[in-house]
Write a protein that holds these residues in place. Structure first.
Motif, PDB file in Angstrom:
ATOM      1  N   MET A   1       0.860  -1.194   0.000  1.00  0.00           N
ATOM      2  CA  MET A   1       0.000   0.000   0.000  1.00  0.00           C
ATOM      3  C   MET A   1       0.889   1.233   0.000  1.00  0.00           C
ATOM      4  N   ASN A   2       0.846   1.951  -1.088  1.00  0.00           N
ATOM      5  CA  ASN A   2       1.735   3.090  -1.227  1.00  0.00           C
ATOM      6  C   ASN A   2       1.073   4.363  -0.716  1.00  0.00           C
ATOM      7  N   GLU A   3       1.441   4.719   0.516  1.00  0.00           N
ATOM      8  CA  GLU A   3       0.761   5.855   1.151  1.00  0.00           C
ATOM      9  C   GLU A   3       1.119   7.171   0.493  1.00  0.00           C
ATOM     10  N   SER A   4       2.367   7.270  -0.006  1.00  0.00           N
ATOM     11  CA  SER A   4       2.756   8.545  -0.595  1.00  0.00           C
ATOM     12  C   SER A   4       2.056   8.767  -1.934  1.00  0.00           C
ATOM     13  N   LEU A   5       1.765   7.665  -2.662  1.00  0.00           N
ATOM     14  CA  LEU A   5       0.985   7.790  -3.897  1.00  0.00           C
ATOM     15  C   LEU A   5      -0.404   8.344  -3.571  1.00  0.00           C
ATOM     16  N   LEU A   6      -1.002   7.762  -2.522  1.00  0.00           N
ATOM     17  CA  LEU A   6      -2.317   8.236  -2.079  1.00  0.00           C
ATOM     18  C   LEU A   6      -2.288   9.724  -1.794  1.00  0.00           C
ATOM     19  N   ARG A   7      -1.265  10.149  -1.041  1.00  0.00           N
ATOM     20  CA  ARG A   7      -1.174  11.543  -0.628  1.00  0.00           C
ATOM     21  C   ARG A   7      -1.047  12.468  -1.830  1.00  0.00           C
ATOM     22  N   GLU A   8      -0.330  11.974  -2.852  1.00  0.00           N
ATOM     23  CA  GLU A   8      -0.157  12.821  -4.024  1.00  0.00           C
ATOM     24  C   GLU A   8      -1.456  12.986  -4.808  1.00  0.00           C
ATOM     25  N   LEU A   9      -2.362  12.015  -4.672  1.00  0.00           N
ATOM     26  CA  LEU A   9      -3.618  12.086  -5.414  1.00  0.00           C
ATOM     27  C   LEU A   9      -4.626  13.022  -4.762  1.00  0.00           C
ATOM     28  N   VAL A  10      -4.436  13.283  -3.467  1.00  0.00           N
ATOM     29  CA  VAL A  10      -5.439  14.036  -2.709  1.00  0.00           C
ATOM     30  C   VAL A  10      -5.840  15.366  -3.346  1.00  0.00           C
ATOM     31  N   PRO A  11      -4.896  16.252  -3.643  1.00  0.00           N
ATOM     32  CA  PRO A  11      -5.326  17.561  -4.143  1.00  0.00           C
ATOM     33  C   PRO A  11      -6.106  17.472  -5.446  1.00  0.00           C
ATOM     34  N   ALA A  12      -5.704  16.560  -6.335  1.00  0.00           N
ATOM     35  CA  ALA A  12      -6.405  16.444  -7.617  1.00  0.00           C
ATOM     36  C   ALA A  12      -7.835  15.956  -7.393  1.00  0.00           C
ATOM     37  N   VAL A  13      -7.998  15.000  -6.469  1.00  0.00           N
ATOM     38  CA  VAL A  13      -9.332  14.457  -6.222  1.00  0.00           C
ATOM     39  C   VAL A  13     -10.235  15.519  -5.597  1.00  0.00           C
ATOM     40  N   ILE A  14      -9.707  16.246  -4.621  1.00  0.00           N
ATOM     41  CA  ILE A  14     -10.502  17.336  -4.038  1.00  0.00           C
ATOM     42  C   ILE A  14     -10.894  18.314  -5.136  1.00  0.00           C
ATOM     43  N   GLY A  15      -9.944  18.610  -6.009  1.00  0.00           N
ATOM     44  CA  GLY A  15     -10.201  19.557  -7.089  1.00  0.00           C
ATOM     45  C   GLY A  15     -11.340  19.108  -7.999  1.00  0.00           C
ATOM     46  N   VAL A  16     -11.356  17.808  -8.339  1.00  0.00           N
ATOM     47  CA  VAL A  16     -12.416  17.285  -9.197  1.00  0.00           C
ATOM     48  C   VAL A  16     -13.778  17.462  -8.514  1.00  0.00           C
ATOM     49  N   GLN A  43      -5.244  -3.030  -0.186  1.00  0.00           N
ATOM     50  CA  GLN A  43      -4.300  -4.127   0.048  1.00  0.00           C
ATOM     51  C   GLN A  43      -4.793  -5.412  -0.620  1.00  0.00           C
ATOM     52  N   GLU A  44      -6.078  -5.716  -0.389  1.00  0.00           N
ATOM     53  CA  GLU A  44      -6.686  -6.926  -0.922  1.00  0.00           C
ATOM     54  C   GLU A  44      -7.057  -6.753  -2.397  1.00  0.00           C
ATOM     55  N   ASP A  45      -7.541  -5.569  -2.718  1.00  0.00           N
ATOM     56  CA  ASP A  45      -8.203  -5.377  -3.998  1.00  0.00           C
ATOM     57  C   ASP A  45      -7.761  -4.061  -4.622  1.00  0.00           C
ATOM     58  N   PRO A  46      -6.547  -4.037  -5.158  1.00  0.00           N
ATOM     59  CA  PRO A  46      -6.033  -2.763  -5.672  1.00  0.00           C
ATOM     60  C   PRO A  46      -6.789  -2.319  -6.925  1.00  0.00           C
ATOM     61  N   PRO A  47      -7.139  -1.051  -7.029  1.00  0.00           N
ATOM     62  CA  PRO A  47      -7.891  -0.574  -8.197  1.00  0.00           C
ATOM     63  C   PRO A  47      -6.963  -0.416  -9.392  1.00  0.00           C
ATOM     64  N   ARG A  48      -7.540  -0.460 -10.577  1.00  0.00           N
ATOM     65  CA  ARG A  48      -6.734  -0.273 -11.768  1.00  0.00           C
ATOM     66  C   ARG A  48      -6.300   1.196 -11.902  1.00  0.00           C
ATOM     67  N   ASP A  49      -7.264   2.083 -11.628  1.00  0.00           N
ATOM     68  CA  ASP A  49      -6.972   3.504 -11.728  1.00  0.00           C
ATOM     69  C   ASP A  49      -7.245   4.149 -10.358  1.00  0.00           C
ATOM     70  N   PRO A  50      -6.199   4.283  -9.549  1.00  0.00           N
ATOM     71  CA  PRO A  50      -6.399   4.750  -8.164  1.00  0.00           C
ATOM     72  C   PRO A  50      -7.133   6.092  -8.083  1.00  0.00           C
ATOM     73  N   LYS A  51      -6.807   6.987  -9.015  1.00  0.00           N
ATOM     74  CA  LYS A  51      -7.422   8.309  -8.927  1.00  0.00           C
ATOM     75  C   LYS A  51      -8.926   8.226  -9.214  1.00  0.00           C
ATOM     76  N   ALA A  52      -9.256   7.491 -10.271  1.00  0.00           N
ATOM     77  CA  ALA A  52     -10.671   7.346 -10.611  1.00  0.00           C
ATOM     78  C   ALA A  52     -11.431   6.691  -9.455  1.00  0.00           C
ATOM     79  N   TRP A  53     -10.789   5.702  -8.834  1.00  0.00           N
ATOM     80  CA  TRP A  53     -11.408   5.016  -7.693  1.00  0.00           C
ATOM     81  C   TRP A  53     -11.696   6.023  -6.586  1.00  0.00           C
ATOM     82  N   LEU A  54     -10.696   6.833  -6.271  1.00  0.00           N
ATOM     83  CA  LEU A  54     -10.867   7.811  -5.196  1.00  0.00           C
ATOM     84  C   LEU A  54     -11.950   8.826  -5.539  1.00  0.00           C
ATOM     85  N   VAL A  55     -11.959   9.280  -6.806  1.00  0.00           N
ATOM     86  CA  VAL A  55     -12.963  10.265  -7.199  1.00  0.00           C
ATOM     87  C   VAL A  55     -14.366   9.667  -7.025  1.00  0.00           C
TER      88      VAL A  55
END
Lengths: 381, 135
Positions: A1-16, A43-55
């Protein structure tokens, strides 16, 4: 689980979410909830597109929350009249988020906290630990900040200078807790530098890198302050220095000087000297002259006096202090140093002692006390 | 049980040995004093007895309410005329005796010539100790 990847996605997702019609505070809450879900399930079920998943998850969260509100009618209406989401212009959204979090309506401590949370993607607990305050206090500070900027539109370009100041504040915030705020500030400034085409952003990044490169040598055993001249230069991080200098040179070549570039130039000249005595003080004075033109700041004038003292001798340094307000932090310490160099030891020791009583941190107080004690021991001429 | 150890810039029941201010010691004596404080806190962190410690600047003022619509009354920032707290340490220890013992050790921080400075420390129990059980 890449926490720093998650953190980098945050501003873009909020923006959307905000572009789709969510208000900032709700969007931010929804994204935080989506992050928690991500940490639980990826961890169990990684999404193909993390950003789209978060949005998607955050948007559903937002809609759920919006429906539950008493004002749901108004909110849903607002959502419906919003144009449907178009192709994501992620960089723009992120940049706007920077401006919003560093909004001049926010007190600096709140702007720092909000930036770390919304742009940096840190949890409230991480921010609280890093700023050495209780988590509940930080939670309050963040929600107050979100309320304060609640009505502000996210579509107007803000003041880049304010954003840079907030990032520099994050950098200087301190080194408490598990999270290194200096490193976090560098990460965010790198991000901002990738989004903007502005030499001052590069200037600030270079300044941070050059300061950061010297960090290991700045304190001795027990947290004792080690002044620049006494630092062990072999412990400076040469890779960071090289990177900082390269970024600075590229920025300077564009011929749009600003205060961060000028400050970074001073830091680069210090980093460049193999020993304290090899420091090019004449050039440093020239950069301080530039800085003074750019800012007119009394702090710059004070620092310039130190440089003049090294370049042209202590009497010139003392003369350069004219016009610097005596109640400025470090004024007394600087005066003490220049008097010591001029050979007026009794006065220097008294001034060091006076400066130690006005010090704002324990390491600084101890350092100045020790300086007073040291100068009192020196043989009198 | 938690106790607050208060360091004062001056003060205490009766004056003890009057040392010169620290800026008149030798640099080595200053270092030894600072190191002692540092080691003391580090040791209590290891034993699990350290809670918090902070230092305070010497200036400060007394303030009180002065009635509706009036600005608060202050006695002015006259640091010389009153006893001021220099800092505190909060410890969490087994007993009052342990708190007193530790305060005694902290008071023995070295001064000029490496001799203890016999500084008065105020030890105050927290009132919150008894209510940490179930909710």
């Amino acid at each position: 689980m890449n926490e720093s990847l998650l953190r980098e996605l945050v501003p873009a997702v909020i923006g959307v979410l905000v572009r789709r019609g969510a208000d900032f505070a709700s969007a931010e809450d929804a994204v935080q909830e989506a992050l928690i879900r991500a940490l639980q399930t990826w961890q169990e079920d990684p999404p193909r597109d993390p950003k789209a998943w978060l949005v998607t998850v955050a948007w559903h969260r937002f809609l759920d929350a919006a429906r539950a509100e008493t004002s749901r009618r108004g909110r849903e209406l607002a959502v419906e009249v919003e144009p449907p989401a178009g192709p994501a212009t992620a960089t723009d959204d992120t940049l706007r988020l920077y401006f919003l979090c560093a909004h001049p309506a926010l007190p600096p401590s709140s702007a720092v906290a909000l930036t770390l949370r919304a742009v940096g993607g840190l949890t409230t607990r991480q921010i609280a630990t890093a700023c050495l305050v209780p988590e509940a206090t930080m939670a309050q500070r963040i929600s107050r900040a979100k309320r304060r900027i609640a009505g502000l539109p996210l579509d107007r370009p803000g003041d880049l200078g304010t954003v840079l100041r907030v990032l520099y504040l994050v950098f200087n915030e301190g080194y408490g807790g598990n999270l290194d705020l200096a490193a976090e500030a560098i990460r965010l400034t790198r991000q901002l530098a990738a989004l903007t085409d502005e030499p001052e952003v590069a200037g600030l990044l270079a300044l941070m890198l050059l300061h950061h490169a010297r960090r290991a040598s700045r304190t001795g055993p027990g947290g004792r302050l080690v002044p620049l001249a006494a630092q062990d230069r072999s412990r400076w991080d040469t890779a960071l220095i090289a990177e900082g200098v390269a970024i600075l040179q590229a920025a300077l070549a564009r011929d749009r000087l600003g205060e961060y570039q000028a400050q970074a130039a001073v830091a680069a000249l210090h980093a460049d000297a193999r020993s304290a005595s090899e420091t090019d003080w004449v050039q440093i004075v020239e950069w301080y002259d530039e800085l003074l033109l750019l800012t007119g700041s009394p702090v710059v004038r004070l620092n310039r006096a130190v440089a003049v003292g090294e370049a042209d001798g202590p009497q010139a340094g003392l003369a350069a202090l004219a016009g610097v307000p005596a109640d400025l932090p470090r004024y007394t310490a600087v005066t003490a140093y220049l008097h010591e160099r001029a050979g007026d030891l009794t006065r220097a020791a008294d001034l060091y002692a006076e400066a130690s009583r006005a010090a704002t941190s324990v390491p600084e107080r101890d350092h100045l006390t020790r300086e007073a004690a040291r100068v009192r021991q020196l043989p009198r001429p | 049980m938690k106790y607050l150890l208060l360091k004062h810039y001056r003060g205490g029941p009766t004056p003890t040995v009057a040392f010169e201010p620290m800026d008149r010691w030798t640099p080595e004596e200053v270092d030894a004093h600072v190191q002692y404080m540092h080691d003391f806190a580090a040791r209590l962190e290891e034993t699990g007895e350290f809670v918090d410690g902070q230092a305070l600047a010497p200036e400060g003022t007394f303030v009180r309410y002065d009635g509706e619509g009036r600005p608060p009354v202050t006695d002015g920032p006259f640091a010389e005329t009153k006893d001021l707290i220099a800092g505190w340490m909060v410890i969490d220890v087994e007993s009052w005796d342990r708190a007193v013992q530790l305060a005694g050790e902290l008071s023995a921080a070295p001064g000029p010539g490496g001799k203890p400075i016999y500084e008065w420390l105020e030890v105050r129990p927290f009132l919150s100790g008894a209510h940490t059980g179930t909710e």
